[in-house]
Structure formats: structure tokens, C-alpha cells
Write a protein that holds these residues in place. Structure first.
Motif, PDB file in Angstrom:
ATOM      1  N   HIS A 101      -5.076  -6.708  -0.107  1.00 42.27           N
ATOM      2  CA  HIS A 101      -3.980  -6.617   0.852  1.00 42.27           C
ATOM      3  C   HIS A 101      -2.830  -7.469   0.345  1.00 42.27           C
ATOM      4  O   HIS A 101      -2.457  -8.468   0.941  1.00 42.27           O
ATOM      5  CB  HIS A 101      -4.429  -7.081   2.236  1.00 42.27           C
ATOM      6  CG  HIS A 101      -5.478  -6.210   2.825  1.00 42.27           C
ATOM      7  ND1 HIS A 101      -5.234  -4.930   3.258  1.00 42.27           N
ATOM      8  CD2 HIS A 101      -6.790  -6.410   3.046  1.00 42.27           C
ATOM      9  CE1 HIS A 101      -6.326  -4.396   3.717  1.00 42.27           C
ATOM     10  NE2 HIS A 101      -7.304  -5.275   3.602  1.00 42.27           N
ATOM     11  N   ASN A 103       1.134  -7.339  -1.861  1.00 39.07           N
ATOM     12  CA  ASN A 103       2.277  -6.531  -2.250  1.00 39.07           C
ATOM     13  C   ASN A 103       2.664  -6.950  -3.657  1.00 39.07           C
ATOM     14  O   ASN A 103       3.406  -7.911  -3.846  1.00 39.07           O
ATOM     15  CB  ASN A 103       3.404  -6.767  -1.247  1.00 39.07           C
ATOM     16  CG  ASN A 103       4.596  -5.903  -1.491  1.00 39.07           C
ATOM     17  OD1 ASN A 103       4.706  -5.241  -2.508  1.00 39.07           O
ATOM     18  ND2 ASN A 103       5.509  -5.915  -0.538  1.00 39.07           N
ATOM     19  N   GLY A 140       9.506  -3.835  -3.084  1.00 37.85           N
ATOM     20  CA  GLY A 140       8.445  -4.510  -2.340  1.00 37.85           C
ATOM     21  C   GLY A 140       8.691  -4.568  -0.850  1.00 37.85           C
ATOM     22  O   GLY A 140       7.752  -4.750  -0.067  1.00 37.85           O
ATOM     23  N   PHE A 142       9.316  -2.147   1.026  1.00 36.99           N
ATOM     24  CA  PHE A 142       8.762  -0.952   1.646  1.00 36.99           C
ATOM     25  C   PHE A 142       7.238  -0.943   1.658  1.00 36.99           C
ATOM     26  O   PHE A 142       6.630   0.050   2.033  1.00 36.99           O
ATOM     27  CB  PHE A 142       9.288   0.298   0.922  1.00 36.99           C
ATOM     28  CG  PHE A 142      10.761   0.470   1.087  1.00 36.99           C
ATOM     29  CD1 PHE A 142      11.289   0.951   2.271  1.00 36.99           C
ATOM     30  CD2 PHE A 142      11.626   0.119   0.066  1.00 36.99           C
ATOM     31  CE1 PHE A 142      12.648   1.099   2.433  1.00 36.99           C
ATOM     32  CE2 PHE A 142      12.992   0.259   0.217  1.00 36.99           C
ATOM     33  CZ  PHE A 142      13.508   0.758   1.407  1.00 36.99           C
ATOM     34  N   LYS A 143       6.606  -2.042   1.273  1.00 35.52           N
ATOM     35  CA  LYS A 143       5.149  -2.169   1.285  1.00 35.52           C
ATOM     36  C   LYS A 143       4.774  -3.399   2.102  1.00 35.52           C
ATOM     37  O   LYS A 143       5.522  -4.358   2.162  1.00 35.52           O
ATOM     38  CB  LYS A 143       4.597  -2.293  -0.141  1.00 35.52           C
ATOM     39  CG  LYS A 143       4.865  -1.077  -0.996  1.00 35.52           C
ATOM     40  CD  LYS A 143       4.299  -1.247  -2.384  1.00 35.52           C
ATOM     41  CE  LYS A 143       4.585  -0.020  -3.217  1.00 35.52           C
ATOM     42  NZ  LYS A 143       4.042  -0.147  -4.553  1.00 35.52           N
ATOM     43  N   ALA A 144       3.614  -3.372   2.702  1.00 30.73           N
ATOM     44  CA  ALA A 144       3.158  -4.507   3.492  1.00 30.73           C
ATOM     45  C   ALA A 144       2.202  -5.335   2.655  1.00 30.73           C
ATOM     46  O   ALA A 144       1.474  -4.785   1.838  1.00 30.73           O
ATOM     47  CB  ALA A 144       2.457  -4.018   4.758  1.00 30.73           C
ATOM     48  N   ARG A 146       5.346  -8.044   3.603  1.00 30.32           N
ATOM     49  CA  ARG A 146       6.696  -8.109   3.052  1.00 30.32           C
ATOM     50  C   ARG A 146       7.186  -9.528   2.768  1.00 30.32           C
ATOM     51  O   ARG A 146       8.309  -9.690   2.322  1.00 30.32           O
ATOM     52  CB  ARG A 146       7.651  -7.454   4.040  1.00 30.32           C
ATOM     53  CG  ARG A 146       7.405  -5.995   4.202  1.00 30.32           C
ATOM     54  CD  ARG A 146       8.375  -5.378   5.188  1.00 30.32           C
ATOM     55  NE  ARG A 146       8.187  -3.956   5.264  1.00 30.32           N
ATOM     56  CZ  ARG A 146       7.369  -3.351   6.092  1.00 30.32           C
ATOM     57  NH1 ARG A 146       6.656  -4.060   6.926  1.00 30.32           N
ATOM     58  NH2 ARG A 146       7.251  -2.050   6.093  1.00 30.32           N
TER      59      ARG A 146
END
Length: 180
Positions: A101, A103, A140, A142-144, A146
Motif C-alpha cells: 500500500h 505510492n 503520484g 492520482f494514486k493513494a 497521496r
């Protein structure tokens, strides 16, 4: 002699299997299921009152159980996906792939922007590091999660102000030196 044996067999069968329509007069406890004495108001096993409604033993039904074959894993069997039991689905299967999990683009943007901040005094390297840090941080976002991407974006904005200030000061000093 044959009649004697036949009567003996019928007597044994009538003792074991009661005739059709025969009702049992045995009562059982509503709470623990033990057999009650005739007319007992309390269960002799659990001691709970039985009330006025006697509970009779349900009829026994014989059900043939299907034969279950033992499970043997096949060499060609694919691994089953991990399904999250907390996800409610509507006649569909939701597959949750458990993994990292993090980014990676946001982390890369932060590290490159941090290097850009350290090397902001080097003429061409500062622009390259600023640009790469900005691009990786924007991707980055746009991804979790953040957090690192936002930190990289903030560092990139600080770096561009530092670069403009340093290069502005250098060009101003050169302009005043040559125009004297």
C-alpha cells in the motif's frame, strides 16, 4: 416346529418395531431433552418446570448420507484469489489483491524533488531534477496514498522559486557588471 419359529420371529419383530399408528406416551424436557417421568411437573435432570404442555419425542427419520470423496489437490490447480469477507457483493465476486500500500510514483517524486533542493545551486542539474520531481509528484497525486506526492509537489514549487531567485540574482549581477 416351523409355526413355533414363525410366531417367535413375529413376537420379536412386534417388540422391536411397533405397529403403524402406535403413539408413544413418553414426554421429554423442553430444555434439556431428557425423558420425563409420567406426570412430572419438573425435569429430574435440569430441574426446570415443564408447564402443562408435554413435549413428545419427534419421529426418527432415517436419511441416507451421500458418500463424500476425499479432496485431492490437482497439480494443475490454480491458486484461489483472496476474497475480502468484509466486502458486500451482489452476486459477483470481488477480488482483493493484497499487496503493498505505497505510492511509488509519489515517493520517487519526493526523493527527486529533495535531491533537486540539495542540488539547486548546480546550473543544469537543478532544472532537470525540478522537472522530474514535479512530473513524478503530479502522477503520484492520482494514486493513494497521496502524502509523499503532495510533499514532492510542495518541494518542487519551493525549488522553482529558489531557482528563479538564484538565476535572477546571477543575471542581475552580470547585467550590472557588463553595463557599467
Amino acid at each position: 416346529m416351523a409355526d413355533f419359529e414363525k410366531n417367535k420371529v413375529e413376537d420379536v419383530i412386534s417388540e422391536v418395531v411397533p405397529p403403524a399408528g402406535t403413539q408413544f406416551n413418553k414426554n421429554f424436557c423442553k430444555y434439556c431433552g431428557k425423558e420425563l417421568q409420567p406426570g412430572a411437573a419438573f425435569c429430574s435432570s435440569c430441574g426446570k418446570p415443564q408447564g402443562n404442555v408435554p413435549v413428545q419425542q419427534p419421529p426418527i427419520q432415517m436419511v441416507q448420507q451421500p458418500v463424500v470423496q476425499p479432496y485431492v489437490a490437482s497439480a494443475y490447480q490454480h491458486p484461489q484469489p483472496v476474497v475480502n469477507p468484509n466486502v458486500l457483493t451482489n452476486n459477483t465476486t470481488t477480488v482483493v489483491v493484497e499487496g503493498s500500500h505505497s505510492n511509488s510514483m509519489g515517493i520517487a517524486g519526493f526523493i527527486i524533488a529533495l535531491l533537486g533542493l540539495v542540488f539547486c545551486w548546480v546550473p543544469i542539474v537543478d532544472l532537470i531534477l525540478w522537472f522530474l520531481g514535479l512530473i513524478f509528484s503530479l502522477v503520484g497525486l492520482f494514486k493513494a496514498p497521496r502524502g509523499m506526492a503532495i510533499a514532492g509537489l510542495v518541494l518542487s514549487l519551493i525549488i522553482i522559486f529558489i531557482i528563479i531567485s538564484i538565476w535572477g540574482t546571477i543575471f542581475n549581477a552580470l547585467d550590472t557588471f557588463f553595463n557599467k
